[in-house]
Design a protein around this motif. Structure first.
Motif, PDB file in Angstrom:
ATOM      1  N   PRO A 199       1.163  -1.086  -0.229  1.00 49.15           N
ATOM      2  CA  PRO A 199      -0.256  -0.027  -0.180  1.00 49.15           C
ATOM      3  C   PRO A 199       0.588   1.039   0.208  1.00 49.15           C
ATOM      4  CG  PRO A 199      -1.228  -2.001   1.356  1.00 49.15           C
ATOM      5  CD  PRO A 199       0.535  -1.897   0.937  1.00 49.15           C
ATOM      6  N   LYS A 200       1.944   1.239   0.306  1.00 46.45           N
ATOM      7  CA  LYS A 200       2.665   2.138   0.855  1.00 46.45           C
ATOM      8  C   LYS A 200       3.454   2.442  -0.647  1.00 46.45           C
ATOM      9  CE  LYS A 200       2.736   2.316   5.480  1.00 46.45           C
ATOM     10  NZ  LYS A 200       3.607   2.375   6.489  1.00 46.45           N
ATOM     11  N   ARG A 338      12.174   5.508   2.849  1.00 47.15           N
ATOM     12  CA  ARG A 338      11.720   6.480   4.298  1.00 47.15           C
ATOM     13  C   ARG A 338      11.117   6.730   4.963  1.00 47.15           C
ATOM     14  NH1 ARG A 338       8.606   8.823  -0.310  1.00 47.15           N
ATOM     15  NH2 ARG A 338       7.589   9.868   1.475  1.00 47.15           N
ATOM     16  N   PHE A 340       7.100   6.701   6.007  1.00 47.48           N
ATOM     17  CA  PHE A 340       5.948   5.748   5.410  1.00 47.48           C
ATOM     18  C   PHE A 340       6.627   5.745   4.222  1.00 47.48           C
ATOM     19  CE2 PHE A 340       3.416   8.638   6.871  1.00 47.48           C
ATOM     20  CZ  PHE A 340       2.297   8.575   7.282  1.00 47.48           C
ATOM     21  N   LEU A 361      10.572   3.056  14.989  1.00 42.73           N
ATOM     22  CA  LEU A 361       8.891   2.202  14.232  1.00 42.73           C
ATOM     23  C   LEU A 361       8.136   3.514  13.570  1.00 42.73           C
ATOM     24  CD1 LEU A 361       9.229  -1.246  15.398  1.00 42.73           C
ATOM     25  CD2 LEU A 361      10.525  -0.047  13.055  1.00 42.73           C
ATOM     26  N   TYR A 362       7.759   3.822  14.821  1.00 41.69           N
ATOM     27  CA  TYR A 362       6.683   5.045  14.760  1.00 41.69           C
ATOM     28  C   TYR A 362       6.811   5.815  14.742  1.00 41.69           C
ATOM     29  CZ  TYR A 362       3.373   8.126  16.310  1.00 41.69           C
ATOM     30  OH  TYR A 362       2.030   9.312  16.696  1.00 41.69           O
ATOM     31  N   LYS A 364       8.954   6.593  12.280  1.00 39.86           N
ATOM     32  CA  LYS A 364       9.340   6.722  10.331  1.00 39.86           C
ATOM     33  C   LYS A 364       8.226   6.084   9.747  1.00 39.86           C
ATOM     34  CE  LYS A 364      13.421   6.802   8.351  1.00 39.86           C
ATOM     35  NZ  LYS A 364      14.820   5.917   7.411  1.00 39.86           N
ATOM     36  N   ASN A 365       6.848   5.442  10.198  1.00 35.75           N
ATOM     37  CA  ASN A 365       6.225   4.997   9.994  1.00 35.75           C
ATOM     38  C   ASN A 365       6.326   3.976   9.028  1.00 35.75           C
ATOM     39  OD1 ASN A 365       4.965   7.598  11.087  1.00 35.75           O
ATOM     40  ND2 ASN A 365       3.011   6.893   9.906  1.00 35.75           N
ATOM     41  N   VAL A 366       6.991   2.473   9.086  1.00 33.61           N
ATOM     42  CA  VAL A 366       7.608   1.826   8.563  1.00 33.61           C
ATOM     43  C   VAL A 366       6.582   0.771   8.447  1.00 33.61           C
ATOM     44  CG1 VAL A 366       9.112   0.483   9.289  1.00 33.61           C
ATOM     45  CG2 VAL A 366      10.402   2.286   9.371  1.00 33.61           C
ATOM     46  N   SER A 367       6.403   0.101   7.499  1.00 32.18           N
ATOM     47  CA  SER A 367       6.070  -1.173   7.534  1.00 32.18           C
ATOM     48  C   SER A 367       7.442  -2.506   7.398  1.00 32.18           C
ATOM     49  CB  SER A 367       4.830  -1.456   6.283  1.00 32.18           C
ATOM     50  OG  SER A 367       3.993   0.006   6.384  1.00 32.18           O
ATOM     51  N   PHE A 368       6.730  -3.097   7.775  1.00 35.87           N
ATOM     52  CA  PHE A 368       7.378  -4.486   7.438  1.00 35.87           C
ATOM     53  C   PHE A 368       5.751  -5.657   6.835  1.00 35.87           C
ATOM     54  CE2 PHE A 368       9.468  -2.559  11.244  1.00 35.87           C
ATOM     55  CZ  PHE A 368      11.131  -2.907  10.540  1.00 35.87           C
ATOM     56  N   ASP A 369       7.262  -6.628   5.606  1.00 32.52           N
ATOM     57  CA  ASP A 369       6.182  -8.045   5.730  1.00 32.52           C
ATOM     58  C   ASP A 369       7.585  -8.731   6.085  1.00 32.52           C
ATOM     59  OD1 ASP A 369       4.127  -7.037   4.864  1.00 32.52           O
ATOM     60  OD2 ASP A 369       4.474  -6.553   2.874  1.00 32.52           O
ATOM     61  N   PHE A 370       7.191 -10.415   6.596  1.00 34.40           N
ATOM     62  CA  PHE A 370       8.031 -10.482   7.250  1.00 34.40           C
ATOM     63  C   PHE A 370       7.628 -12.188   6.377  1.00 34.40           C
ATOM     64  CE2 PHE A 370       9.131  -7.881  10.452  1.00 34.40           C
ATOM     65  CZ  PHE A 370      10.704  -7.618  10.137  1.00 34.40           C
TER      66      PHE A 370
END
Lengths: 433, 433
Positions: A199-200, A338, A340, A361-362, A364-370
């Protein structure tokens, strides 16, 4: 068919570094869903080294989770067309050429139906204490109608390729290339697909800002259109780790970017110079017209950080593909990405704690897929990449090939040792050589 | 307009627990993009307590990042129609009613254009050492054309609602409800939207298995269709944390599920009984016909674990919304979520290390979305939820309302203390009372 009683197999013994090529029993059908496959090629994979080096396993077993072969015997549930079961139970025949993903999946439970075949509750890893592996002359495949992919008839399973040209092309592909389907190519495709489907990353693909880019929801939400500026749609991507899977991820990503006509800049990163050289050689093999409208550079860690800063005015990468599986790779991914942004991690991670504080993590608004590739679900996409990129995958032993050599089992023990020490790249075994 | 020189403001002093209601200077326009807003309502928010309790800040400042008000003065860049700048620079007028997100965003940089307004490089948090907050009679809003949302004319900014009925309805909404737009309602909408838009949730929404459910890519990939079975499409969701933001997330999620006609089971979880009671009271206010075709239960932690196991045959939740911001909430989310599930974390996390080992994340194929709500981008969606759910948001001081009371600044010091001790729920300040 009557199977031989004995075969030659590559077997691992606890606690570590103990590989023996020895005579072992050939398994017969144990369950009506089983198939017995005569192995024509088996791969040695980086994750075999986890077991080799000693990961606490205490039971000896036949090694290997990458294999290609020919069906020689089928359980009694084959040849029956049972509604709701994978089509392969009715169509697979003795003599068909098949490849398996590195894990068994039933293909018919809720988890498999969703496509998440890598986590089928009935799943087992080939080459583990619970299931004998494929570095042998014969291998038993449980839940074979769900697990196997029929290379003689790629239409046979419900998730098959639909392009006639692709199907024709499969028959002309070398076995050494098809073997890559069992693990490393689908894992590379998985990393690339998750990246471009995140989504990002969608604003760059759709030209709509977030949350207008939320595809499934927008038809229900009366938001205005807002076409992004062309410069906002540049995909700035990084790939961390250029082992065989990393190269598969790079080739898959470049292929998807080119086919979708997306503007991109990709930096592929490895501290190891010989891996970087291999990546450059692979890239140079791709014809210019297939490289898409973007830039692709191969760099070490410090160069890459500067490159990403320069490309993005210090903002960072849209997404990072992490193909290593350790904390320094994850930390590098975090530093590169970056706010988001998305970190797609397909590396096999161990027992270390995550190297991140919550506030990082908060902030940088990071998303992860593991996680593990659902290889069986990825086969159709991986076959397509394989067919189109025969210039890359169709070679053995050249500067640009992912496979260094094909050897007999007599060289298996030495190959494990050399592979563990980094003296050779990917090796395939021909069990009949 | 000539502004008064002095005003009454709620100010925080280091190191902690020191709130003073005192006379403070009124800021005039400092930059041509500024607006001065006369505050009609200001909110006390859970995250104000981070500062209140002492988080290392050393400079006194006016508190508060939630406020609603009326424009009383505009910088010289207003009234000009400059191409590429937010429309509000040409349309905003003195006298307009406005709400601001809790952070400033310019609305015109690359990051803002993408919609990621919560991380605008020019962003500042209201009520911090760098920017005086909204618990005052007047507040200066930098980059006001990008930051403010014009409630008198919601069409004014490029990301505005397009539904005439919504626009009409806004004018009839109580200020105490509109104030929720500044932070907690968009944050709840953000959690719900990320959940339903997550790639790992898409198979349930599209009826296509993964990766056929990868929306943007499929048109380029010749995969077969595979409609999922109806039972595979059930969304099993959990919400961890039922403070005001958690309740906003629950209401937003239920609203999206109902409008999209999706089948669901949601368990909303909090160890605190009074919070659970509030959540139940809120749910009971929603008319039956608006509750969608699903089940919604409110439980404590242990009950909820059993519920999710029962609903999913032990497989776990499709996705978990984590609205707390600490490691026990994250650990609970991990325990609840399925393999190939998503954890959407909008809680504000601190300096603790993540409570996960790499192998846990790999083995469950977990995805995470962390970070701050880009509130400005969420306003249009949040306004819609606000308009539709006036039955929930339109109340003050009842069993089901999110706002306990509206008080004057004379009760501000006591309100901070009571809120910190958990003796009261959300309080709003009327600076002119």
């Amino acid at each position: 068919m009557s199977l031989p009683e004995k075969q030659t197999a590559v077997r691992w013994y606890p606690p570590s570094y103990d590989i023996r090529v020895e005579s072992a029993p050939v398994s017969d059908i144990l369950d009506p869903d089983d198939a017995i496959v005569k192995v024509t090629l088996a791969g040695l994979c980086g994750s075999d080294l986890h077991v080799y080096r000693g990961s606490g396993l205490t039971k000896d077993h036949t090694s290997g989770h990458e294999f290609l072969g020919e069906v020689v015997k089928l359980g009694s549930n084959f040849g029956k067309n049972v509604s709701g079961r994978p089509a392969l139970y009715s169509t697979l025949k003795v003599g068909d050429k098949v490849v398996a993903p590195f894990t068994v999946n039933c293909g018919e439970c809720h988890v498999c139906r969703l496509g998440y075949t890598g986590r089928c509750p009935n799943g087992l890893l080939f080459g583990s204490p619970l299931l004998e592996g494929g570095q042998a002359q014969f291998v038993r495949v449980p839940k074979a109608g769900g697990t196997l992919y029929n290379l003689s008839d790629p239409q046979a399973w419900s998730l098959s390729v639909s392009d006639k040209n692709t199907i024709t092309a499969i028959s002309s592909i070398a076995d050494s290339s098809l073997l890559l389907l069992s693990d490393i190519l689908p894992t590379g495709v998985f990393a690339a697909l998750q990246t471009l489907n995140h989504p990002k990353v969608q604003p760059m693909l759709t030209g709509k800002s977030w949350p207008n880019s939320c595809l499934q929801m927008t038809s229900h939400m009366p938001l205005a259109q807002d076409p992004l500026l062309p410069e906002d749609r540049m995909l700035n991507l990084a790939i961390v780790g250029l082992g065989p899977v990393g190269i598969c991820a790079a080739v898959s990503l470049l292929d998807m970017l080119a086919r979708n006509d997306l503007p991109f800049r990709v930096v592929a990163i490895d501290p190891n110079e010989s891996r970087r050289r291999k990546m450059v050689a692979v890239y140079n093999v791709i014809p210019k017209e297939d490289r898409g409208k973007g830039e692709f550079v191969v760099q070490d860690i410090e160069e890459a950080k500067e490159t990403m800063k320069g490309w993005t005015d210090g903002i960072g990468a849209t997404a990072v593909l992490e193909i290593v599986g350790n904390n320094s790779a994850l930390t590098l991914a975090y530093d590169l990405v970056r706010a988001f942004g998305a970190i797609i991690s397909v590396g096999v991670h161990g027992s270390k704690e995550m190297p991140f504080k919550g506030v990082q993590l908060y902030n940088k608004n990071v998303s992860f897929d593991f996680g593990r590739c659902p290889a069986r679900s990825m086969f159709p996409l991986a076959v397509e990449v394989l067919v189109r990129r025969q210039d890359v995958f169709g070679k053995v032993g050249t500067e640009s090939s992912l496979i260094d050599k094909i050897v007999g089992f007599d060289e298996a023990k030495q190959s494990y040792e050399d592979f563990d020490k980094g003296r050779i790249g990917k090796v395939l075994f021909d069990p009949w050589k």
